[in-house]
Scaffold this motif. Structure first.
Motif, PDB file in Angstrom:
ATOM      1  N   LEU A 171       0.839  -1.268  -0.033  1.00 17.27           N
ATOM      2  CA  LEU A 171      -0.216  -0.037  -0.071  1.00 17.27           C
ATOM      3  C   LEU A 171       0.865   1.440   0.013  1.00 17.27           C
ATOM      4  CD1 LEU A 171      -2.790  -0.803   2.525  1.00 17.27           C
ATOM      5  CD2 LEU A 171      -2.555  -1.543   0.099  1.00 17.27           C
ATOM      6  N   ASP A 172       1.929   1.055   0.550  1.00 16.20           N
ATOM      7  CA  ASP A 172       3.155   2.264   0.483  1.00 16.20           C
ATOM      8  C   ASP A 172       4.203   2.227  -0.666  1.00 16.20           C
ATOM      9  OD1 ASP A 172       1.728   3.192   2.901  1.00 16.20           O
ATOM     10  OD2 ASP A 172       3.040   2.080   4.187  1.00 16.20           O
ATOM     11  N   GLY A 173       3.755   1.334  -1.626  1.00 17.60           N
ATOM     12  CA  GLY A 173       4.692   1.096  -2.947  1.00 17.60           C
ATOM     13  C   GLY A 173       5.983   0.526  -2.510  1.00 17.60           C
ATOM     14  N   ILE A 174       5.927  -0.249  -1.616  1.00 20.54           N
ATOM     15  CA  ILE A 174       7.374  -0.914  -1.390  1.00 20.54           C
ATOM     16  C   ILE A 174       7.056  -2.558  -1.460  1.00 20.54           C
ATOM     17  CG2 ILE A 174       8.827  -1.691   0.600  1.00 20.54           C
ATOM     18  CD1 ILE A 174       7.833   1.075   2.001  1.00 20.54           C
ATOM     19  N   LEU A 175       8.206  -3.100  -2.159  1.00 20.19           N
ATOM     20  CA  LEU A 175       8.175  -4.375  -2.478  1.00 20.19           C
ATOM     21  C   LEU A 175       9.225  -5.273  -1.328  1.00 20.19           C
ATOM     22  CD1 LEU A 175       8.404  -4.546  -6.485  1.00 20.19           C
ATOM     23  CD2 LEU A 175       6.357  -4.861  -4.968  1.00 20.19           C
ATOM     24  N   PHE A 176       8.838  -6.479  -1.283  1.00 23.93           N
ATOM     25  CA  PHE A 176       9.990  -7.105  -0.472  1.00 23.93           C
ATOM     26  C   PHE A 176      11.426  -7.149  -0.737  1.00 23.93           C
ATOM     27  CE2 PHE A 176      11.586 -11.180  -1.739  1.00 23.93           C
ATOM     28  CZ  PHE A 176      10.681 -11.531  -2.882  1.00 23.93           C
ATOM     29  N   VAL A 177      11.607  -6.924  -2.233  1.00 26.66           N
ATOM     30  CA  VAL A 177      12.995  -7.080  -2.750  1.00 26.66           C
ATOM     31  C   VAL A 177      13.665  -5.741  -2.317  1.00 26.66           C
ATOM     32  CG1 VAL A 177      12.734  -8.651  -4.364  1.00 26.66           C
ATOM     33  CG2 VAL A 177      11.877  -6.363  -4.808  1.00 26.66           C
ATOM     34  N   ASP A 178      12.867  -4.603  -1.848  1.00 29.93           N
ATOM     35  CA  ASP A 178      13.347  -3.274  -1.625  1.00 29.93           C
ATOM     36  C   ASP A 178      14.037  -3.308  -0.113  1.00 29.93           C
ATOM     37  OD1 ASP A 178      12.335  -2.286  -3.904  1.00 29.93           O
ATOM     38  OD2 ASP A 178      10.544  -1.549  -2.925  1.00 29.93           O
ATOM     39  N   ARG A 179      13.670  -4.494   0.514  1.00 27.76           N
ATOM     40  CA  ARG A 179      14.076  -4.476   1.992  1.00 27.76           C
ATOM     41  C   ARG A 179      15.105  -5.683   2.200  1.00 27.76           C
ATOM     42  NH1 ARG A 179      11.122  -1.690   5.503  1.00 27.76           N
ATOM     43  NH2 ARG A 179       9.052  -1.229   5.050  1.00 27.76           N
ATOM     44  N   LEU A 180      15.757  -6.082   0.987  1.00 24.03           N
ATOM     45  CA  LEU A 180      16.832  -7.210   1.187  1.00 24.03           C
ATOM     46  C   LEU A 180      17.946  -6.408   1.334  1.00 24.03           C
ATOM     47  CD1 LEU A 180      15.583  -9.611  -1.772  1.00 24.03           C
ATOM     48  CD2 LEU A 180      15.159  -9.778   0.803  1.00 24.03           C
TER      49      LEU A 180
END
Ligand code: K1U
Ligand code: ZN
Length: 159
Positions: free
Chosen positions: A150-159
């Motif tokens: 909902l905030d435009g973040i994908l899990f790959v952005d957190r790796l």
């Protein structure tokens, strides 16, 4: 018959936007119920344990969470799907845990993501009732993953 929707894929702009809140006038409406049914059917068809409206090209703050035991999380609870409208994470534990995530919008990737172990979340039901609940472990992980959408973040952005 319930529609199966197309799922946006990594690289598409819709997945980078901050989604808009669902308006009061949209609660308890045929459109919101139909969207929720179509999101649920799409999630089930893809064997997902969650889905967020931006993944089906609707930039609104709606998620579905539907944990089930799976090879990665054999102890995950089997839960009835919960639809959360305008979810807000009100508390996150300092304690974190690492676990594998996948994403219907990034089908070729898996990754180990650090998330809060326990969260509290307030949200509205489809009918507009206020809810507040606390979740742990895999369910808390799914909710954090979906709220990120909902905030435009994908899990790959957190790796
Ligand atoms: O939002 C999505 O893209 C759905 C995603 C939810 C999710 C899975 C795992 C951790 C956090 C969030 C999926 O359902 S991916 C496919 C899947 O069924 C799965 C992947 C890893 C573990 C368990 C299930
Ligand atoms: Zn995802």
């Amino acid at each position: 018959m319930t529609a199966i929707l197309a799922v946006a894929q990594r690289g598409e702009a819709i997945l980078t936007l901050k989604a808009a809140p669902v308006a009061e006038s949209e609660l308890d409406s045929a459109w919101l119920n139909q969207l929720s049914n179509a999101m649920y059917a799409t999630m089930m068809q893809r064997n997902g344990v969650g889905i967020a409206a931006p993944q089906v090209y609707i930039s609104k703050r709606i998620i579905i969470v539907a944990s089930r035991a799976n090879p990665r999380y054999p102890d995950a609870p089997d839960m009835d799907a919960v639809v959360m409208v305008n979810p807000e994470i009100t508390q996150m534990s300092d304690a974190t845990c690492i676990g594998e995530e996948g994403c219907l919008s990034v089908p070729d990737a898996r990754g180990e993501v650090v998330r809060a172990e326990t969260i509290s979340v307030k949200y509205l039901s489809l009918a507009g009732e206020s809810k507040h609940a606390t979740y742990h472990g895999f369910v808390a992980r799914i909710i954090q993953h979906e709220v990120d959408h909902l905030d435009g973040i994908l899990f790959v952005d957190r790796l």
